[in-house]
Write a protein that holds these residues in place. Structure first.
Motif, PDB file in Angstrom:
ATOM      1  N   ASP A   4      -8.856 -79.744  -3.865  1.00 12.71           N
ATOM      2  CA  ASP A   4      -8.127 -80.958  -4.253  1.00 12.71           C
ATOM      3  C   ASP A   4      -7.311 -81.575  -3.124  1.00 12.71           C
ATOM      4  O   ASP A   4      -6.636 -80.869  -2.369  1.00 12.71           O
ATOM      5  N   GLY A   5      -7.347 -82.902  -3.087  1.00 14.44           N
ATOM      6  CA  GLY A   5      -6.387 -83.667  -2.314  1.00 14.44           C
ATOM      7  C   GLY A   5      -5.265 -84.063  -3.257  1.00 14.44           C
ATOM      8  O   GLY A   5      -5.514 -84.447  -4.402  1.00 14.44           O
ATOM      9  N   VAL A   6      -4.007 -83.950  -2.804  1.00 13.79           N
ATOM     10  CA  VAL A   6      -2.854 -84.208  -3.674  1.00 13.79           C
ATOM     11  C   VAL A   6      -1.920 -85.217  -3.016  1.00 13.79           C
ATOM     12  O   VAL A   6      -1.618 -85.113  -1.823  1.00 13.79           O
ATOM     13  N   ILE A   7      -1.478 -86.183  -3.800  1.00 13.84           N
ATOM     14  CA  ILE A   7      -0.393 -87.060  -3.364  1.00 13.84           C
ATOM     15  C   ILE A   7       0.842 -86.657  -4.152  1.00 13.84           C
ATOM     16  O   ILE A   7       0.834 -86.668  -5.382  1.00 13.84           O
ATOM     17  N   GLU A   8       1.880 -86.255  -3.433  1.00 14.26           N
ATOM     18  CA  GLU A   8       3.147 -85.909  -4.073  1.00 14.26           C
ATOM     19  C   GLU A   8       4.119 -87.065  -3.880  1.00 14.26           C
ATOM     20  O   GLU A   8       4.332 -87.529  -2.759  1.00 14.26           O
ATOM     21  N   ILE A   9       4.710 -87.517  -4.977  1.00 16.89           N
ATOM     22  CA  ILE A   9       5.679 -88.606  -4.907  1.00 16.89           C
ATOM     23  C   ILE A   9       7.086 -88.008  -4.998  1.00 16.89           C
ATOM     24  O   ILE A   9       7.404 -87.293  -5.945  1.00 16.89           O
ATOM     25  N   GLY A  10       7.901 -88.292  -3.983  1.00 10.72           N
ATOM     26  CA  GLY A  10       9.281 -87.803  -3.987  1.00 10.72           C
ATOM     27  C   GLY A  10       9.400 -86.323  -3.701  1.00 10.72           C
ATOM     28  O   GLY A  10       9.876 -85.557  -4.536  1.00 10.72           O
ATOM     29  N   PRO A  11       8.989 -85.872  -2.506  1.00 16.16           N
ATOM     30  CA  PRO A  11       9.031 -84.433  -2.198  1.00 16.16           C
ATOM     31  C   PRO A  11      10.438 -83.879  -1.975  1.00 16.16           C
ATOM     32  O   PRO A  11      10.617 -82.664  -1.963  1.00 16.16           O
ATOM     33  N   GLY A  12      11.439 -84.749  -1.773  1.00 16.72           N
ATOM     34  CA  GLY A  12      12.793 -84.243  -1.524  1.00 16.72           C
ATOM     35  C   GLY A  12      12.861 -83.494  -0.217  1.00 16.72           C
ATOM     36  O   GLY A  12      12.564 -84.038   0.843  1.00 16.72           O
ATOM     37  N   ILE A  13      13.237 -82.204  -0.278  1.00 17.74           N
ATOM     38  CA  ILE A  13      13.302 -81.393   0.946  1.00 17.74           C
ATOM     39  C   ILE A  13      12.014 -80.572   1.139  1.00 17.74           C
ATOM     40  O   ILE A  13      11.926 -79.763   2.053  1.00 17.74           O
ATOM     41  N   GLY A  14      11.026 -80.777   0.245  1.00 17.20           N
ATOM     42  CA  GLY A  14       9.734 -80.104   0.413  1.00 17.20           C
ATOM     43  C   GLY A  14       9.544 -78.873  -0.442  1.00 17.20           C
ATOM     44  O   GLY A  14       8.623 -78.086  -0.209  1.00 17.20           O
ATOM     45  N   THR A  15      10.391 -78.692  -1.452  1.00 16.62           N
ATOM     46  CA  THR A  15      10.347 -77.477  -2.275  1.00 16.62           C
ATOM     47  C   THR A  15       8.993 -77.320  -2.974  1.00 16.62           C
ATOM     48  O   THR A  15       8.349 -76.269  -2.864  1.00 16.62           O
ATOM     49  N   MET A  16       8.559 -78.351  -3.690  1.00 16.72           N
ATOM     50  CA  MET A  16       7.263 -78.261  -4.375  1.00 16.72           C
ATOM     51  C   MET A  16       6.112 -78.460  -3.396  1.00 16.72           C
ATOM     52  O   MET A  16       5.027 -77.913  -3.587  1.00 16.72           O
TER      53      MET A  16
ATOM     54  N   GLU B 147      -0.049 -74.652  -0.328  1.00 12.10           N
ATOM     55  CA  GLU B 147      -0.707 -73.341  -0.364  1.00 12.10           C
ATOM     56  C   GLU B 147      -1.879 -73.299  -1.344  1.00 12.10           C
ATOM     57  O   GLU B 147      -2.680 -72.361  -1.311  1.00 12.10           O
ATOM     58  N   HIS B 148      -1.974 -74.300  -2.204  1.00 13.62           N
ATOM     59  CA  HIS B 148      -3.051 -74.312  -3.203  1.00 13.62           C
ATOM     60  C   HIS B 148      -4.089 -75.412  -2.965  1.00 13.62           C
ATOM     61  O   HIS B 148      -5.240 -75.267  -3.366  1.00 13.62           O
ATOM     62  N   ALA B 149      -3.678 -76.515  -2.335  1.00 12.58           N
ATOM     63  CA  ALA B 149      -4.548 -77.685  -2.214  1.00 12.58           C
ATOM     64  C   ALA B 149      -5.240 -77.750  -0.851  1.00 12.58           C
ATOM     65  O   ALA B 149      -4.865 -77.058   0.093  1.00 12.58           O
ATOM     66  N   LYS B 150      -6.231 -78.624  -0.779  1.00 12.82           N
ATOM     67  CA  LYS B 150      -6.937 -78.870   0.489  1.00 12.82           C
ATOM     68  C   LYS B 150      -6.012 -79.610   1.449  1.00 12.82           C
ATOM     69  O   LYS B 150      -5.889 -79.265   2.614  1.00 12.82           O
ATOM     70  N   TRP B 151      -5.355 -80.648   0.946  1.00 12.84           N
ATOM     71  CA  TRP B 151      -4.374 -81.405   1.735  1.00 12.84           C
ATOM     72  C   TRP B 151      -3.349 -82.043   0.800  1.00 12.84           C
ATOM     73  O   TRP B 151      -3.613 -82.229  -0.385  1.00 12.84           O
ATOM     74  N   VAL B 152      -2.181 -82.349   1.357  1.00 13.76           N
ATOM     75  CA  VAL B 152      -1.106 -82.974   0.589  1.00 13.76           C
ATOM     76  C   VAL B 152      -0.528 -84.135   1.397  1.00 13.76           C
ATOM     77  O   VAL B 152      -0.205 -83.968   2.577  1.00 13.76           O
TER      78      VAL B 152
END
Length: 292
Positions: A49-61, A67-72
């Motif tokens: 999976d490719g993942v787009i994370e909205i609002g990562p903050g300090i990078g916690t999630m 560690e699980h996805a192909k790219w973020v």
């Protein structure tokens, strides 16, 4: 790099950079590793999976996603968080930090560049005040995505999945259910965040339909009818539509209707002339939209 999903680790990073939470961005950082694991499970993230994370903050999630996805691609609006993210995510070569407003970002182009236009998964801990514009923007702009897994205010999550006749049922319920299957995956207490929000949260997964569950001649007209019905939800549907200046056709042209005309259509549909919008199903709104 140590995980950030603990109060002490989060506070250490915040203090190191002298970071100040900004109310205008609705910033609440998750500090519970168990909840993060459950979000990854709920989103069904795999190494394909490719993942787009909205609002990562300090990078916690972001750490868990990487560690699980192909790219973020981690999209963060607050420029003060960029140097923090560059440090906390430095070990993850599959993460790109994007300092942009998600509402202005050309997500389609990002997906084309990163994933050859193939559908991605969206994961986010969304500020409550901007949840609806972000979700609707992703759907209405036809962003190539397979699912959206988001942490939102529990009340908003409830609103996305309820049916007709309930107090939470409204334009957001209908819009989400036109595009996706909503499922609340878990509830999250205020104590799982720094700072603590004043309300409970929930993680909801919206699995995008390949085809909408109903057919309609014009999506534009359908959603203008739905918005008009709920803009004045205490009024009967006939009065709400007759009083609306927001009805548009498939070309985006505004049009008006009379109460008598709408009542005639409701008669055709074998619905009461005094029915309110909150009593209609998505299918009934689609039929009304086609008849108008």
């Amino acid at each position: 790099m140590a995980y950030l999903a603990a109060p002490a680790a989060t506070l250490e990073v915040i203090n190191k950079y002298g970071f100040h939470f900004q109310k205008k961005y609705g910033q609440n950082f998750l500090i519970d590793g168990n909840i993060l694991e459950k979000i990854i499970d709920a989103a069904e993230i795999t190494e394909e999976d490719g993942v787009i994370e909205i609002g990562p903050g300090i990078g916690t999630m972001t750490q868990y996603l990487a560690e699980h996805a192909k790219w973020v691609a981690a999209v963060e609006i607050d420029k003060n968080l960029i140097p923090i993210l560059n440090e906390t995510l430095s070990e993850y070569k599959n993460v790109t930090v994007v300092n942009e407003d998600i509402l202005k970002l050309d997500i389609g182009r990002l997906v084309q560049e990163k994933n050859n236009g193939q559908p991605v998964k969206i994961v986010a801990n969304l500020p409550y005040y901007i949840t609806t514009p972000i979700i609707m923007g992703l759907f209405e702009n036809q962003v190539p995505l397979s699912s959206i897994t988001i942490m939102v205010q529990k009340e908003v999550a409830d609103r996305m999945q309820v049916g007709p006749g309930t107090k939470d049922y409204g334009a957001l319920s209908l819009a989400v259910q036109y595009y996706a299957k909503p499922e609340i995956m878990l509830k999250v207490a205020p104590a799982c965040f720094i700072p603590k929000p004043n309300v409970g949260s929930a993680v909801i997964r919206l699995t995008k339909f390949e085809e909408p569950p109903i057919q309609v001649k014009s999506e534009k007209k359908l959603f203008s009818v739905i918005r008009a019905a709920f803009n004045q939800r205490r009024k009967t549907l006939a009065n709400a539509l007759a009083n609306s200046s927001a009805l548009v056709d498939e070309k985006g042209n505004e049009f008006c209707v009379t109460r008598e005309y709408v009542c005639g259509l409701l008669d055709q549909m074998e619905l009461s002339q005094t029915i309110r919008g909150e009593a209609l199903t998505l299918e009934e709104f689609a039929r009304l939209s086609d008849l108008l």
